[in-house]
Design an enzyme around this catalytic site. Structure first.
Site, mmCIF file in Angstrom:
data_model
loop_
_atom_site.group_PDB
_atom_site.id
_atom_site.type_symbol
_atom_site.label_atom_id
_atom_site.label_comp_id
_atom_site.label_asym_id
_atom_site.label_seq_id
_atom_site.Cartn_x
_atom_site.Cartn_y
_atom_site.Cartn_z
ATOM 1 N N SER A 91 0.857 -1.187 0.000
ATOM 2 C CA SER A 91 0.000 0.000 0.000
ATOM 3 C C SER A 91 0.891 1.234 0.000
ATOM 4 C CB SER A 91 -0.871 0.020 1.263
ATOM 5 O OG SER A 91 -1.514 1.272 1.417
ATOM 6 N N TYR A 104 -1.689 0.652 10.549
ATOM 7 C CA TYR A 104 -1.680 0.143 9.168
ATOM 8 C C TYR A 104 -0.354 0.514 8.504
ATOM 9 C CZ TYR A 104 -3.570 -0.795 4.449
ATOM 10 O OH TYR A 104 -3.797 -1.278 3.174
HETATM 11 N N1 LIG Z 1 -8.693 -0.642 -0.894
HETATM 12 C C1 LIG Z 1 -7.638 0.142 -0.754
HETATM 13 O O1 LIG Z 1 -7.740 1.395 -0.778
HETATM 14 C C2 LIG Z 1 -6.274 -0.462 -0.613
HETATM 15 C C3 LIG Z 1 -5.160 0.377 -0.827
HETATM 16 C C4 LIG Z 1 -3.887 -0.145 -0.705
HETATM 17 C C5 LIG Z 1 -3.735 -1.483 -0.384
HETATM 18 N N2 LIG Z 1 -4.816 -2.290 -0.154
HETATM 19 C C6 LIG Z 1 -4.558 -3.686 0.172
HETATM 20 O O2 LIG Z 1 -5.168 -4.493 -0.816
HETATM 21 C C7 LIG Z 1 -5.418 -5.786 -0.275
HETATM 22 C C8 LIG Z 1 -6.846 -6.177 -0.607
HETATM 23 O O3 LIG Z 1 -7.732 -5.303 0.110
HETATM 24 P P1 LIG Z 1 -9.116 -4.806 -0.502
HETATM 25 O O4 LIG Z 1 -8.997 -3.368 -0.798
HETATM 26 O O5 LIG Z 1 -9.584 -5.718 -1.588
HETATM 27 O O6 LIG Z 1 -10.031 -4.913 0.802
HETATM 28 P P2 LIG Z 1 -11.253 -5.898 1.088
HETATM 29 O O7 LIG Z 1 -12.327 -5.695 0.067
HETATM 30 O O8 LIG Z 1 -11.586 -5.703 2.541
HETATM 31 O O9 LIG Z 1 -10.626 -7.334 0.863
HETATM 32 C C9 LIG Z 1 -9.721 -7.887 1.767
HETATM 33 C C10 LIG Z 1 -9.456 -9.290 1.318
HETATM 34 O O10 LIG Z 1 -8.548 -9.900 2.258
HETATM 35 C C11 LIG Z 1 -9.119 -11.133 2.664
HETATM 36 N N3 LIG Z 1 -8.714 -11.458 4.025
HETATM 37 C C12 LIG Z 1 -8.791 -10.659 5.120
HETATM 38 N N4 LIG Z 1 -8.332 -11.322 6.206
HETATM 39 C C13 LIG Z 1 -7.977 -12.550 5.775
HETATM 40 C C14 LIG Z 1 -7.449 -13.694 6.403
HETATM 41 N N5 LIG Z 1 -7.184 -13.709 7.726
HETATM 42 N N6 LIG Z 1 -7.189 -14.794 5.665
HETATM 43 C C15 LIG Z 1 -7.465 -14.800 4.338
HETATM 44 N N7 LIG Z 1 -7.971 -13.757 3.672
HETATM 45 C C16 LIG Z 1 -8.232 -12.653 4.396
HETATM 46 C C17 LIG Z 1 -10.624 -10.939 2.578
HETATM 47 O O11 LIG Z 1 -11.254 -12.186 2.480
HETATM 48 P P3 LIG Z 1 -12.773 -12.340 3.030
HETATM 49 O O12 LIG Z 1 -13.599 -11.428 2.203
HETATM 50 O O13 LIG Z 1 -13.044 -13.776 2.839
HETATM 51 O O14 LIG Z 1 -12.720 -11.904 4.459
HETATM 52 C C18 LIG Z 1 -10.729 -10.139 1.290
HETATM 53 O O15 LIG Z 1 -10.670 -10.992 0.165
HETATM 54 C C19 LIG Z 1 -5.113 -5.674 1.229
HETATM 55 O O16 LIG Z 1 -3.834 -6.212 1.479
HETATM 56 C C20 LIG Z 1 -5.132 -4.172 1.481
HETATM 57 O O17 LIG Z 1 -4.352 -3.820 2.602
HETATM 58 C C21 LIG Z 1 -6.071 -1.801 -0.278
#
Ligand SMILES: NC(=O)c1ccc[n+]([C@@H]2O[C@H](COP(=O)([O-])OP(=O)(O)OC[C@H]3O[C@@H](n4cnc5c(N)ncnc54)[C@H](OP(=O)(O)O)[C@@H]3O)[C@@H](O)[C@H]2O)c1
Length: 205
Positions: A91, A104
């Site tokens: 991120s 975070y």
């Molecule tokens: N959205 C943003 O603005 C943003 C920006 C920079 C980086 N990121 C990073 O991108 C990645 C994906 O996040 P996202 O934006 O897609 O958020 P999200 O919609 O909340 O998705 C998070 C994902 O992580 C999975 N997850 C969470 N805890 C887990 C665990 N203990 N074991 C296995 N899977 C788990 C969730 O699975 P379930 O749905 O099954 O719980 C979901 O598929 C993360 O690493 C986040 O930090 C996001």
């Protein structure tokens, strides 16, 4: 998702915060050429003075130890594949700390360090190590961060155009499809409306 891909896809349960779940998941995979570490997220926007230790523990478990557990378990298979690749979703929070983001920020800074070290340790092995660091992406991220408060989550993207999950999938696909000798170390990708973690252009209409 597996059904929509067809018979070549198989969905398996995985909780990256649970070592026995990671063991079962990795044991069920015969071979591995590409690992995408995507699981993770943020909890809360509290200042350090008000930090909730349980939230920090989850962020470290999911974002850092989760990446470690899965990568460590699949590393032998990635090496044996002869053309392995680890792509981890970090991120911009791992590059630009911001007030209210310390937990975070700390976790995503740690992920960057782990990926950097891994690249050095794997020098001479047939495994690439890449990191993709997105800015604001509209997913369930903010709903999770604000404990299910959908109004608070919607405000994060108000008046601006965030990235989509497909934009990040595009980056992953591009990184994964470069020739084997090309290692894209890092991609920082953000919306045009975002210049820093907390510098966001919003239209008033
Ligand atoms: N959205 C943003 O603005 C943003 C920006 C920079 C980086 N990121 C990073 O991108 C990645 C994906 O996040 P996202 O934006 O897609 O958020 P999200 O919609 O909340 O998705 C998070 C994902 O992580 C999975 N997850 C969470 N805890 C887990 C665990 N203990 N074991 C296995 N899977 C788990 C969730 O699975 P379930 O749905 O099954 O719980 C979901 O598929 C993360 O690493 C986040 O930090 C996001």
């Amino acid at each position: 998702m597996a059904a929509s891909i067809g018979p070549s896809a198989r969905a398996l349960e995985l909780d990256v915060t649970d070592a026995s779940s990671v063991d079962a998941f990795c044991g069920a995979i015969e071979g591995c050429r590409l690992l995408v570490n995507n699981a993770g997220g943020a909890l809360g926007r509290d200042a350090v003075a008000d930090a909730d230790e349980a939230q920090w523990t989850w962020m470290y478990e999911a974002n850092v130890l989760g990446v470690l557990r899965v990568t460590k378990a699949l590393l032998p298979k990635l090496i044996v594949s002869g053309d392995g690749h680890v792509i981890t979703i970090g991120s911009i929070a791992g590059i630009e700390p911001y007030p209210g983001g310390a937990g975070y920020n700390a976790a995503k800074h740690a992920v960057r360090a782990v990926m950097d070290v891994l690249r050095m340790e794997l020098l001479g092995q047939p495994v690439r190590v890449s990191e993709i660091d997105p800015g604001m992406v509209e997913t369930e991220f903010s709903i999770v961060r604000f404990g299910g408060d959908e109004d608070a989550a919607a405000k994060v993207y108000e008046g601006m155009t965030p990235l989509t999950a497909d934009d990040i999938a595009d980056c992953i696909a591009w990184v994964a499809t470069r020739p084997s000798h090309v290692d894209i170390d890092q991609i920082v990708v953000r919306p045009r409306d975002q210049a820093r973690a907390t510098m966001v252009h919003r239209s008033s209409s």
